[in-house]
Design an enzyme around this catalytic site. Structure first.
Site, PDB file in Angstrom:
ATOM      1  N   ASP A  64       8.698 -55.630 -53.064  1.00  0.00           N
ATOM      2  CA  ASP A  64       7.295 -55.265 -52.822  1.00  0.00           C
ATOM      3  C   ASP A  64       6.374 -55.611 -53.983  1.00  0.00           C
ATOM      4  O   ASP A  64       5.155 -55.422 -53.896  1.00  0.00           O
ATOM      5  CB  ASP A  64       7.194 -53.762 -52.539  1.00  0.00           C
ATOM      6  CG  ASP A  64       7.781 -53.411 -51.179  1.00  0.00           C
ATOM      7  OD1 ASP A  64       7.877 -54.308 -50.314  1.00  0.00           O
ATOM      8  OD2 ASP A  64       8.150 -52.242 -50.983  1.00  0.00           O
TER       9      ASP A  64
ATOM     10  N   ARG B 189      -1.023 -54.166 -50.837  1.00  0.00           N
ATOM     11  CA  ARG B 189      -0.522 -54.619 -52.145  1.00  0.00           C
ATOM     12  C   ARG B 189      -1.261 -55.865 -52.634  1.00  0.00           C
ATOM     13  O   ARG B 189      -1.427 -56.073 -53.830  1.00  0.00           O
ATOM     14  CB  ARG B 189       0.987 -54.851 -52.077  1.00  0.00           C
ATOM     15  CG  ARG B 189       1.754 -53.567 -51.727  1.00  0.00           C
ATOM     16  CD  ARG B 189       3.197 -53.611 -52.144  1.00  0.00           C
ATOM     17  NE  ARG B 189       3.954 -52.579 -51.459  1.00  0.00           N
ATOM     18  CZ  ARG B 189       3.989 -51.285 -51.810  1.00  0.00           C
ATOM     19  NH1 ARG B 189       3.307 -50.863 -52.845  1.00  0.00           N
ATOM     20  NH2 ARG B 189       4.705 -50.420 -51.124  1.00  0.00           N
TER      21      ARG B 189
ATOM     22  N   LYS C  81       5.959 -59.438 -44.363  1.00  0.00           N
ATOM     23  CA  LYS C  81       5.541 -58.102 -44.827  1.00  0.00           C
ATOM     24  C   LYS C  81       4.204 -57.753 -44.153  1.00  0.00           C
ATOM     25  O   LYS C  81       3.860 -58.329 -43.137  1.00  0.00           O
ATOM     26  CB  LYS C  81       5.448 -58.110 -46.350  1.00  0.00           C
ATOM     27  CG  LYS C  81       6.805 -58.281 -47.030  1.00  0.00           C
ATOM     28  CD  LYS C  81       7.696 -57.097 -46.755  1.00  0.00           C
ATOM     29  CE  LYS C  81       9.077 -57.268 -47.342  1.00  0.00           C
ATOM     30  NZ  LYS C  81       9.993 -56.207 -46.902  1.00  0.00           N
TER      31      LYS C  81
HETATM   32  C1  S3P Z   1      11.419 -50.344 -47.633  1.00  0.00           C
HETATM   33  C2  S3P Z   1      12.164 -51.486 -47.662  1.00  0.00           C
HETATM   34  C3  S3P Z   1      11.582 -52.813 -47.889  1.00  0.00           C
HETATM   35  C4  S3P Z   1      10.198 -52.740 -48.476  1.00  0.00           C
HETATM   36  C5  S3P Z   1       9.348 -51.714 -47.790  1.00  0.00           C
HETATM   37  C6  S3P Z   1       9.965 -50.346 -47.904  1.00  0.00           C
HETATM   38  C7  S3P Z   1      12.072 -49.061 -47.358  1.00  0.00           C
HETATM   39  O1  S3P Z   1      11.501 -53.496 -46.652  1.00  0.00           O
HETATM   40  O2  S3P Z   1       9.567 -53.989 -48.436  1.00  0.00           O
HETATM   41  O3  S3P Z   1       8.054 -51.679 -48.344  1.00  0.00           O
HETATM   42  O4  S3P Z   1      11.460 -47.995 -47.575  1.00  0.00           O
HETATM   43  O5  S3P Z   1      13.228 -49.093 -46.903  1.00  0.00           O
HETATM   44  P1  S3P Z   1      12.728 -54.376 -46.097  1.00  0.00           P
HETATM   45  O6  S3P Z   1      13.845 -53.460 -45.904  1.00  0.00           O
HETATM   46  O7  S3P Z   1      12.248 -54.936 -44.793  1.00  0.00           O
HETATM   47  O8  S3P Z   1      12.954 -55.435 -47.130  1.00  0.00           O
END
Ligand code: S3P
Length: 438
Positions: A317, A389, A344
């Site tokens: 992120d 972000r 994202k």
């Molecule tokens: C998150 C996992 C990540 C991240 C998201 C929050 C989480 O996503 O980008 O902001 O809380 O499990 P991905 O699992 O799709 O990479």
């Protein structure tokens, strides 16, 4: 209503500050407390729109939740079998985490449900969770091309699976672990790379055994969760904007207090240190099974680095912020193996490349990454494309820019970091917030 940020050059970052609670941990705290037996008290809960969507969803399923107020929420758990059928579709707003994790829970309920979201969430891929959930016995229909909405049929009995995950995603892992609570037998997941392990840690804090070893995690269905006290540390992903901001500002010296430093999340600290950033981590402690620390960051002379696929999940992120650091570094920064950034809240490779170019920086996209050549940033107008972000990354870019930066479409900052502009202004980066109706 739309919100723009206007940031004049000449800001700085000094003193100490505390960022709001961790978004990932906050979602999980609400979910597990709602499914637990007995009462849980959560402190430091992020009151951002994403987490509030999760709170609203469990309220709609009959869970009694007091607050959150001042970060404190009291949740009377319904138990794993105690959720009530919601009478309307559950609106997850902008939150991919809320939709994917809830899908894991809802796949195992006796009632039907529907998960919907905003325009950004409607573009995000859901087959990564629906396919393995269906192989556990769930019945889920998606919108076109595997996108939301998700229509989940109730009354299915799930069974455990042994699943090798094609994508490194904590959301996928967590959705399957939550479904695994209800499944007959054990659910074993193997990740292609280690991702954030907040779900595993929090399940244990709620009294549920989870085995993990390296990239494998295993859970046995049929147990119970028990309410507990759950403090939430500050969000390193929110702190990241200040880490980058202070590193690129002229005479900055900032202490970020009480930030979560779970080793599955600290990629941003290590990548910035590799770029030459003066960052020191101290006063390490623990909160609710999660490591926390204070992080001090000072003005630094940054240099470009190469970031490979292996480095991506632990900083997933933080790339919008990191790209701003790269734009201010000497030489070039190359990122590879990061195609996940394209799915994202926005296509973060395309959107960041567009904004950096707007500020006079050379940013070349590739399908799986970007190459950024550091140079002096000019002022200019950039579009966040509704990505929280991206908006915050370009706001802190003003600390190293030669002119005023205007960031458009910043309303979604409230999804993860309510109070960002006020906190930044207090720390020495004045952000003018302009509201307009259009
Ligand atoms: C998150 C996992 C990540 C991240 C998201 C929050 C989480 O996503 O980008 O902001 O809380 O499990 P991905 O699992 O799709 O990479």
């Amino acid at each position: 209503m739309s919100i723009d940020y206007l940031i004049k050059p000449g800001g700085n970052l000094r003193g100490r500050l505390r960022v709001p609670g961790d978004k990932s941990i906050s979602h999980r705290a609400v979910i597990l407390a709602s499914l637990a037996q007995g009462v849980s008290h959560i402190d430091g809960l992020l009151q951002g729109e994403d987490v509030l969507a999760t709170v609203a969803a469990f309220r709609a399923m009959g869970v009694h939740i007091e607050g959150p107020q001042g970060g404190r929420a009291t949740i009377e758990g319904a138990g794993l079998q105690g959720l009530q059928p919601p009478v309307v579709p559950l609106d997850m707003g902008n939150s991919g985490t809320a939709m994917r994790l809830l899908a894991g829970v809802l796949a195992a309920q006796r009632f039907d449900s529907k998960l919907v979201g905003d325009a950004s969430l409607q573009r995000r891929p859901m087959r990564r969770i629906t396919e393995p959930l269906i192989s556990m016995g769930a019945m889920i229909a998606t919108g076109e091309d595997g996108r939301p909405p998700l229509s989940i049929s109730g009354g299915r009995s799930l069974h455990g699976i042994d699943y090798v995950m094609p994508v490194a995603s904590a959301q996928v892992k967590s959705a399957l672990l939550l479904a695994g609570l209800y499944a007959k037998g054990s659910t074993t997941l193997t990740e292609p790379a280690i991702t954030r392990d907040h779900t595993e840690r929090m399940l244990r804090a709620f009294g549920y055994a989870v085995e993990s070893e390296g990239r494998r995690v295993r859970i046995l269905g049929g147990g119970n969760l028990f309410g507990c006290e759950m403090p939430v540390p500050g969000d390193l992903s929110s702190a990241a904007f200040f880490l980058v901001g202070a590193a690129i500002a002229p005479e900055a010296d900032l202490l970020l207090e009480g930030v979560g430093v779970n080793p599955t999340r600290t990629g941003i600290i290590e990548l910035l240190q590799r770029m030459g950033a003066a960052i020191a981590v101290s006063s390490r402690g623990e909160m609710g099974g999660e490591p926390v620390a204070d992080i001090r960051v000072r003005s630094s002379k940054l240099r470009g680095i190469v970031i490979d696929r292996d480095d991506v999940p632990r900083a997933i992120d933080e790339f919008p912020a990191l790209f701003v650091a790269a734009a201010c570094a000497e030489g070039q920064t190359v990122l590879r193996g990061a195609e996940e950034l394209r799915v994202k809240e926005s296509d973060r490779i395309a959107v960041m490349a567009e904004g950096l170019t707007q500020l006079g920086v050379s940013a070349r996209e590739r399908p799986d990454g970007i190459t950024i050549r550091g140079s002096r940033l000019s002022g200019g107008h950039v579009q966040s494309h509704g990505d929280h972000r991206v908006a915050m990354a370009f706001a802190v870019a003003a600390l190293a820019a030669g002119g005023t930066i205007v960031v458009h479409d910043c309303k979604n900052v409230n999804t993860s970091f309510p109070g960002f502009a006020t906190l930044a202004s207090q720390a020495g980066l004045p952000i003018e917030v302009e509201e307009s109706t259009e």
